[in-house]
Design a protein around this motif. Structure first.
Motif, PDB file in Angstrom:
ATOM      1  N   THR A  43       0.871  -1.198   0.017  1.00 12.20           N
ATOM      2  CA  THR A  43       0.017   0.156   0.164  1.00 12.20           C
ATOM      3  C   THR A  43       0.816   1.226   0.018  1.00 12.20           C
ATOM      4  O   THR A  43       1.924   1.310   0.599  1.00 12.20           O
ATOM      5  N   VAL A  44       0.479   2.296  -0.680  1.00 11.00           N
ATOM      6  CA  VAL A  44       1.126   3.545  -0.634  1.00 11.00           C
ATOM      7  C   VAL A  44       0.321   4.855   0.178  1.00 11.00           C
ATOM      8  O   VAL A  44       0.870   5.966   0.136  1.00 11.00           O
ATOM      9  N   LYS A  45      -0.771   4.097   1.000  1.00 10.62           N
ATOM     10  CA  LYS A  45      -1.468   5.052   1.823  1.00 10.62           C
ATOM     11  C   LYS A  45      -0.751   5.756   2.914  1.00 10.62           C
ATOM     12  O   LYS A  45      -0.772   6.899   3.176  1.00 10.62           O
ATOM     13  N   GLY A  46       0.193   4.756   3.446  1.00  8.57           N
ATOM     14  CA  GLY A  46       1.050   5.492   4.688  1.00  8.57           C
ATOM     15  C   GLY A  46       1.982   6.654   4.213  1.00  8.57           C
ATOM     16  O   GLY A  46       2.523   7.258   4.697  1.00  8.57           O
ATOM     17  N   CYS A  47       2.661   6.142   3.047  1.00  5.08           N
ATOM     18  CA  CYS A  47       3.660   7.275   2.514  1.00  5.08           C
ATOM     19  C   CYS A  47       3.006   8.692   2.216  1.00  5.08           C
ATOM     20  O   CYS A  47       3.694   9.495   2.462  1.00  5.08           O
ATOM     21  N   GLY A  48       1.771   8.526   1.697  1.00  6.56           N
ATOM     22  CA  GLY A  48       0.971   9.919   1.405  1.00  6.56           C
ATOM     23  C   GLY A  48       0.697  10.435   3.000  1.00  6.56           C
ATOM     24  O   GLY A  48       1.017  11.781   2.793  1.00  6.56           O
ATOM     25  N   VAL A  49       0.211   9.645   3.549  1.00  2.96           N
ATOM     26  CA  VAL A  49      -0.028  10.641   5.275  1.00  2.96           C
ATOM     27  C   VAL A  49       1.310  10.961   5.560  1.00  2.96           C
ATOM     28  O   VAL A  49       1.515  12.184   6.281  1.00  2.96           O
ATOM     29  N   THR A  50       2.441  10.111   5.770  1.00  9.51           N
ATOM     30  CA  THR A  50       3.512  10.622   6.238  1.00  9.51           C
ATOM     31  C   THR A  50       4.117  11.835   5.605  1.00  9.51           C
ATOM     32  O   THR A  50       4.806  12.748   6.235  1.00  9.51           O
ATOM     33  N   ARG A  51       4.153  11.891   4.298  1.00 10.34           N
ATOM     34  CA  ARG A  51       4.555  12.914   3.400  1.00 10.34           C
ATOM     35  C   ARG A  51       3.954  14.215   3.625  1.00 10.34           C
ATOM     36  O   ARG A  51       4.521  15.140   3.884  1.00 10.34           O
ATOM     37  N   GLN A  52       2.582  14.238   3.859  1.00 18.66           N
ATOM     38  CA  GLN A  52       1.931  15.405   4.223  1.00 18.66           C
ATOM     39  C   GLN A  52       2.227  15.880   5.542  1.00 18.66           C
ATOM     40  O   GLN A  52       2.478  17.218   5.571  1.00 18.66           O
ATOM     41  N   LEU A  53       2.466  14.986   6.557  1.00 20.38           N
ATOM     42  CA  LEU A  53       3.062  15.339   7.895  1.00 20.38           C
ATOM     43  C   LEU A  53       4.318  15.876   7.885  1.00 20.38           C
ATOM     44  O   LEU A  53       4.515  17.217   8.428  1.00 20.38           O
ATOM     45  N   GLU A  67       6.568  -1.711  -0.443  1.00 17.59           N
ATOM     46  CA  GLU A  67       7.334  -3.047  -0.488  1.00 17.59           C
ATOM     47  C   GLU A  67       6.071  -4.235  -0.977  1.00 17.59           C
ATOM     48  O   GLU A  67       5.088  -4.277  -0.372  1.00 17.59           O
ATOM     49  N   ILE A  68       6.403  -4.575  -2.230  1.00 16.50           N
ATOM     50  CA  ILE A  68       5.236  -5.414  -2.722  1.00 16.50           C
ATOM     51  C   ILE A  68       5.734  -6.944  -2.511  1.00 16.50           C
ATOM     52  O   ILE A  68       6.846  -7.195  -2.780  1.00 16.50           O
ATOM     53  N   SER A  69       4.629  -7.650  -2.133  1.00 17.34           N
ATOM     54  CA  SER A  69       4.856  -9.088  -1.999  1.00 17.34           C
ATOM     55  C   SER A  69       4.435  -9.792  -3.306  1.00 17.34           C
ATOM     56  O   SER A  69       3.490  -9.614  -3.777  1.00 17.34           O
ATOM     57  N   THR A  70       5.568 -10.489  -3.743  1.00 24.15           N
ATOM     58  CA  THR A  70       5.549 -11.132  -4.836  1.00 24.15           C
ATOM     59  C   THR A  70       5.571 -12.677  -4.445  1.00 24.15           C
ATOM     60  O   THR A  70       6.403 -12.958  -3.415  1.00 24.15           O
ATOM     61  N   PRO A  71       5.486 -13.659  -5.559  1.00 17.82           N
ATOM     62  CA  PRO A  71       5.544 -14.980  -5.252  1.00 17.82           C
ATOM     63  C   PRO A  71       6.941 -15.199  -4.905  1.00 17.82           C
ATOM     64  O   PRO A  71       7.415 -16.502  -4.327  1.00 17.82           O
ATOM     65  N   GLN A  72       7.819 -14.741  -5.649  1.00 14.44           N
ATOM     66  CA  GLN A  72       9.448 -14.994  -5.499  1.00 14.44           C
ATOM     67  C   GLN A  72       9.894 -14.045  -4.523  1.00 14.44           C
ATOM     68  O   GLN A  72      10.973 -14.261  -4.109  1.00 14.44           O
ATOM     69  N   GLY A  73       9.366 -13.450  -3.624  1.00 16.40           N
ATOM     70  CA  GLY A  73       9.798 -12.525  -2.645  1.00 16.40           C
ATOM     71  C   GLY A  73       9.611 -11.098  -2.603  1.00 16.40           C
ATOM     72  O   GLY A  73       9.007 -10.500  -3.513  1.00 16.40           O
ATOM     73  N   ASP A  74       9.966 -10.335  -1.398  1.00 11.79           N
ATOM     74  CA  ASP A  74       9.535  -8.775  -1.371  1.00 11.79           C
ATOM     75  C   ASP A  74      10.385  -8.257  -2.316  1.00 11.79           C
ATOM     76  O   ASP A  74      11.730  -8.337  -2.520  1.00 11.79           O
ATOM     77  N   ILE A  75       9.847  -7.088  -3.026  1.00  7.73           N
ATOM     78  CA  ILE A  75      10.697  -6.004  -3.616  1.00  7.73           C
ATOM     79  C   ILE A  75      10.235  -4.702  -3.248  1.00  7.73           C
ATOM     80  O   ILE A  75       8.885  -4.456  -3.081  1.00  7.73           O
ATOM     81  N   ILE A  76      11.008  -3.763  -3.129  1.00  6.97           N
ATOM     82  CA  ILE A  76      10.816  -2.382  -2.770  1.00  6.97           C
ATOM     83  C   ILE A  76      10.783  -1.309  -3.940  1.00  6.97           C
ATOM     84  O   ILE A  76      11.636  -1.817  -4.790  1.00  6.97           O
ATOM     85  N   ILE A  77       9.728  -0.581  -4.056  1.00  2.89           N
ATOM     86  CA  ILE A  77       9.909   0.483  -5.072  1.00  2.89           C
ATOM     87  C   ILE A  77      10.247   1.613  -4.496  1.00  2.89           C
ATOM     88  O   ILE A  77       9.389   2.197  -3.858  1.00  2.89           O
ATOM     89  N   LEU A  78      11.202   2.316  -4.609  1.00  8.10           N
ATOM     90  CA  LEU A  78      11.646   3.772  -4.374  1.00  8.10           C
ATOM     91  C   LEU A  78      11.241   4.725  -5.162  1.00  8.10           C
ATOM     92  O   LEU A  78      11.404   4.459  -6.337  1.00  8.10           O
ATOM     93  N   GLY A  79      10.448   5.569  -4.542  1.00  7.21           N
ATOM     94  CA  GLY A  79       9.745   6.931  -5.246  1.00  7.21           C
ATOM     95  C   GLY A  79       8.432   6.913  -5.628  1.00  7.21           C
ATOM     96  O   GLY A  79       7.855   7.939  -5.990  1.00  7.21           O
ATOM     97  N   SER A  80       7.907   5.541  -5.459  1.00  6.04           N
ATOM     98  CA  SER A  80       6.403   5.434  -6.217  1.00  6.04           C
ATOM     99  C   SER A  80       5.390   5.829  -5.041  1.00  6.04           C
ATOM    100  O   SER A  80       5.427   5.481  -3.843  1.00  6.04           O
ATOM    101  N   ASP A  81       4.728   7.018  -5.445  1.00  7.66           N
ATOM    102  CA  ASP A  81       3.590   7.068  -4.499  1.00  7.66           C
ATOM    103  C   ASP A  81       2.122   6.449  -5.311  1.00  7.66           C
ATOM    104  O   ASP A  81       1.259   6.991  -4.868  1.00  7.66           O
ATOM    105  N   GLU A  82       2.416   5.538  -6.203  1.00  7.41           N
ATOM    106  CA  GLU A  82       1.272   4.712  -6.656  1.00  7.41           C
ATOM    107  C   GLU A  82       1.562   3.221  -6.731  1.00  7.41           C
ATOM    108  O   GLU A  82       2.723   2.912  -6.677  1.00  7.41           O
ATOM    109  N   MET A  83       0.395   2.388  -7.021  1.00  7.09           N
ATOM    110  CA  MET A  83       0.651   1.072  -6.704  1.00  7.09           C
ATOM    111  C   MET A  83       0.869   0.461  -8.311  1.00  7.09           C
ATOM    112  O   MET A  83       0.120   1.219  -9.158  1.00  7.09           O
TER     113      MET A  83
END
Ligand SMILES: [Zn+2]
Length: 201
Positions: A43-53, A67-83
């Motif tokens: 989810t990107v909801k938390g980063c939106g709220v935190t950036r606002q504060l 941090e997206i859960s994939t069947p192969q493992g977790d992958i982080i997308i830095l910079g993204s405010d969208e899913m």
């Protein structure tokens, strides 16, 4: 030069107790870590709220991420405010990140929900080589992987509790600007360090 905790969960992750306001206060009061990436689970909801504060404080910066859960493992997308669009395959996420100048990072490759050696099959931008929740041997294996793949290494606390924030950090040769920081990470203008604050396992 900036110091950043590039892997933090807020209460918008079901397993985290870190309120967005607590994270902002941590950055405001920390003597040198003034940047954090909010990378909640799927989810990107938390980063939106935190950036606002955080926008009320000119000397701190919250980088959006997920941090997206994939069947192969977790992958982080830095910079993204969208899913990224479904299905969340590793390839789709990496393409999504590349097309938008975000940074794809293999999270804690040698821990539970990590990609392990599978990471070698993907054109990711970076490897998380120092994770506050991983054992020293798992972090060492991640560093070896980054070296083998010729990729930059990032550090993030992976904090789920306030006391776990800022246990490790990434130093980036960039100004306090998300775009600048993302570009510098891709170029490998990064180094990693523990802060000396105890790391939880
Ligand atoms: Zn995480």
């Amino acid at each position: 030069m900036i110091q950043a905790d590039l892997h933090v969960h807020t209460t918008y992750s079901s397993d985290s107790a870190i309120n967005p306001r607590t994270l902002v206060e941590q950055l405001v009061t920390h003597n040198f870590i003034k940047v954090a990436a909010v990378t909640d689970h799927d989810t990107v909801k938390g980063c939106g709220v935190t950036r606002q504060l955080a926008s009320a404080y000119p000397d701190i910066l919250v980088i959006p991420g997920v941090e997206i859960s994939t069947p192969q493992g977790d992958i982080i997308i830095l910079g993204s405010d969208e899913m990224p669009p479904q299905p969340w395959t590793v390839e789709n996420i990496i393409d999504f990140a590349r097309e938008r100048d975000y940074v794809s990072v293999v999270a804690h490759p040698y821990r539970e929900y990590g990609m392990g050696d599978l990471a070698k099959n993907y054109k990711v931008d970076a490897i998380e080589v120092l994770n506050g929740g991983s054992s020293p041997s798992a972090n060492k294996a991640a560093q070896d992987l980054a070296k083998l793949m010729g990729l930059p290494g990032t550090a993030g606390s992976d904090a789920h509790q306030p006391s776990e924030l800022c246990t490790v950090y990434t130093e980036v040769k960039a100004s306090m600007n998300t775009e600048d920081i993302l570009k510098a990470i891709k170029k490998g203008l990064v180094s990693i360090s523990p802060t000396g604050k105890s790391i939880h396992f």
